[in-house]
Motif scaffolding. Structure first.
Motif, mmCIF file in Angstrom:
data_model
loop_
_atom_site.group_PDB
_atom_site.id
_atom_site.type_symbol
_atom_site.label_atom_id
_atom_site.label_comp_id
_atom_site.label_asym_id
_atom_site.label_seq_id
_atom_site.Cartn_x
_atom_site.Cartn_y
_atom_site.Cartn_z
ATOM 1 N N ILE A 1 26.579 55.143 62.698
ATOM 2 C CA ILE A 1 25.557 56.599 62.160
ATOM 3 C C ILE A 1 25.432 58.146 62.943
ATOM 4 O O ILE A 1 26.055 57.840 63.863
ATOM 5 N N ALA A 2 26.372 59.066 61.826
ATOM 6 C CA ALA A 2 25.878 60.152 62.613
ATOM 7 C C ALA A 2 24.215 60.567 62.098
ATOM 8 O O ALA A 2 23.300 60.788 61.591
ATOM 9 N N VAL A 3 24.036 61.395 63.841
ATOM 10 C CA VAL A 3 22.599 61.799 63.253
ATOM 11 C C VAL A 3 22.922 63.052 64.784
ATOM 12 O O VAL A 3 23.379 63.851 65.073
ATOM 13 N N PRO A 4 22.817 64.565 63.630
ATOM 14 C CA PRO A 4 22.558 65.463 63.981
ATOM 15 C C PRO A 4 22.159 66.523 64.530
ATOM 16 O O PRO A 4 20.702 65.851 64.378
ATOM 17 N N LEU A 5 22.432 67.175 65.539
ATOM 18 C CA LEU A 5 21.149 67.944 66.386
ATOM 19 C C LEU A 5 20.825 68.750 65.914
ATOM 20 O O LEU A 5 21.642 69.873 66.481
ATOM 21 N N VAL B 1 24.900 59.616 57.683
ATOM 22 C CA VAL B 1 24.196 60.656 58.023
ATOM 23 C C VAL B 1 22.579 61.043 58.380
ATOM 24 O O VAL B 1 22.155 60.905 57.325
ATOM 25 N N ALA B 2 21.625 60.351 59.248
ATOM 26 C CA ALA B 2 19.999 60.661 59.173
ATOM 27 C C ALA B 2 19.819 61.677 58.970
ATOM 28 O O ALA B 2 20.620 62.781 58.863
ATOM 29 N N GLU B 3 18.688 61.392 59.046
ATOM 30 C CA GLU B 3 18.251 62.815 59.106
ATOM 31 C C GLU B 3 18.395 63.815 60.375
ATOM 32 O O GLU B 3 18.285 63.280 61.486
ATOM 33 N N VAL B 4 18.030 65.360 60.247
ATOM 34 C CA VAL B 4 18.031 65.914 61.551
ATOM 35 C C VAL B 4 16.100 65.477 62.396
ATOM 36 O O VAL B 4 15.190 64.979 61.703
ATOM 37 N N LEU C 1 13.837 60.781 69.842
ATOM 38 C CA LEU C 1 13.537 61.117 68.860
ATOM 39 C C LEU C 1 15.294 60.887 68.160
ATOM 40 O O LEU C 1 15.356 60.338 67.163
ATOM 41 N N VAL C 2 16.339 61.106 69.384
ATOM 42 C CA VAL C 2 17.910 60.760 68.729
ATOM 43 C C VAL C 2 17.380 59.532 67.914
ATOM 44 O O VAL C 2 18.289 58.907 66.893
ATOM 45 N N LEU C 3 17.298 58.402 69.191
ATOM 46 C CA LEU C 3 17.471 56.710 69.034
ATOM 47 C C LEU C 3 16.386 56.370 67.865
ATOM 48 O O LEU C 3 16.645 56.065 66.781
ATOM 49 N N ALA C 4 15.068 56.944 67.342
ATOM 50 C CA ALA C 4 14.070 57.094 65.894
ATOM 51 C C ALA C 4 15.479 57.526 64.857
ATOM 52 O O ALA C 4 14.694 56.911 63.969
ATOM 53 N N ARG C 5 15.723 58.268 64.810
ATOM 54 C CA ARG C 5 16.598 58.489 63.760
ATOM 55 C C ARG C 5 17.410 58.048 63.450
ATOM 56 O O ARG C 5 17.837 57.654 62.176
ATOM 57 N N HIS C 6 19.021 57.621 64.752
ATOM 58 C CA HIS C 6 19.599 56.440 64.504
ATOM 59 C C HIS C 6 19.221 55.381 64.299
ATOM 60 O O HIS C 6 19.425 54.352 62.742
ATOM 61 N N ALA C 7 17.988 54.739 64.479
ATOM 62 C CA ALA C 7 17.317 53.572 63.815
ATOM 63 C C ALA C 7 16.566 53.539 62.646
ATOM 64 O O ALA C 7 16.952 52.465 61.809
ATOM 65 N N GLU C 8 16.280 54.906 61.571
ATOM 66 C CA GLU C 8 15.892 54.543 60.645
ATOM 67 C C GLU C 8 16.607 54.368 59.797
ATOM 68 O O GLU C 8 16.319 53.977 58.987
ATOM 69 N N ALA C 9 18.081 55.184 60.280
ATOM 70 C CA ALA C 9 19.122 55.250 59.235
ATOM 71 C C ALA C 9 19.466 53.656 59.216
ATOM 72 O O ALA C 9 20.346 53.038 58.541
#
Length: 249
Positions: free
Chosen positions: A59-63, A88-91, A225-233
């Motif tokens: 899963i990609a997380v955009p910075l 791709v996860a949310e920004v 926050l990066v981990l949160a976006r990854h987990a949400e996706a």
């Protein structure tokens, strides 16, 4: 849990990649069992085309702090060109964790942000990159309004380092016209050092801001926050979720 691919913009300034790698390292500390890889749109190595095709289950997380041109067009185009269909996860923004990171960086620049009396007499410029996308700029304004509402600053206004105004100097002048403001601070709403943060710093110095915060960088809140976006996706995809550990995000 799917592997994590951090997607950064990239810069000719070596501090940019160093900051991205420091953030990746902070994420690994929080989730040592999670494979974390970085890739860049431009200027830095490895590029997305070099990494994405072999991470088919990632899963990609955009910075990125805003959903603007890079999120809407550049990253999807780079993944398509690489033949990759990874989700791709949310920004990153907006998020309460970004406000916590802004607090942290502003405290490092001098003002006692934990003191309500200090906040009540301080005006803050939230200095973002600026975008040609009006929706992205509106999101930055909403972040500034939320930061003021939840922290009790005397005022928070935005400035743009590129594109349309207001400039940092204009934003500082507007703050100084607010009767409650007795001191000013500039907080870059940017992830890593580079041309635009340097431009913001120069403008803040020229306009005699009382305080200048560092960029967000590898703040602990950013790693969470990066981990949160990854987990949400991952949750949206139905992937198994990690077991929480003491001290984890």
């Amino acid at each position: 849990m799917p592997p994590l691919l951090l997607l950064a913009h990239g810069s000719r300034d070596p501090r940019h990649a160093a900051t991205v790698e420091a953030l990746a390292a902070a994420v690994r500390v929080l989730r040592p069992e999670l494979p974390v890889t970085t890739a860049y749109l431009d200027h830095c190595a490895p590029r997305i085309a070099q990494v994405a095709p072999r991470l088919t289950d990632a899963i990609a997380v955009p910075l990125l702090l805003n959903r603007a041109f890079h999120a809407k067009h550049d990253i999807p185009a780079a993944l398509r060109a690489a033949g990759s269909a990874i989700p791709v996860a949310e920004v990153l923004g907006p998020s309460p964790l970004l406000l916590e990171a802004l607090d942290r960086r502003l405290a490092e620049s001098g003002p006692d942000v934990a003191d309500p009396a200090v906040r009540a007499r301080t005006g803050v410029v939230l200095a973002a990159a600026g975008s040609s996308d009006p929706a992205a700029n509106a999101t930055t304004r909403a972040v500034a309004a939320e930061w003021r509402r939840t922290r009790g600053w005397a005022a928070v206004t935005i400035a743009h380092a590129s594109g349309t105004g207001p400039t940092v100097a204009e934003a500082l002048a507007a703050l100084r016209a607010v009767p409650a403001v007795r001191g000013t601070a500039v907080a870059p709403y940017l992830l890593a050092p580079g041309l635009l943060p340097d431009r913001i710093a120069a403008a803040a110095a020229a306009a005699r801001a009382d305080h200048l915060a560092p960029v967000l960088g590898a703040a602990p809140e950013l790693a969470r926050l990066v981990l949160a976006r990854h987990a949400e996706a991952a949750l949206a995809l139905g992937a198994p979720q990690p077991v929480s550990r003491p001290g984890a995000a």
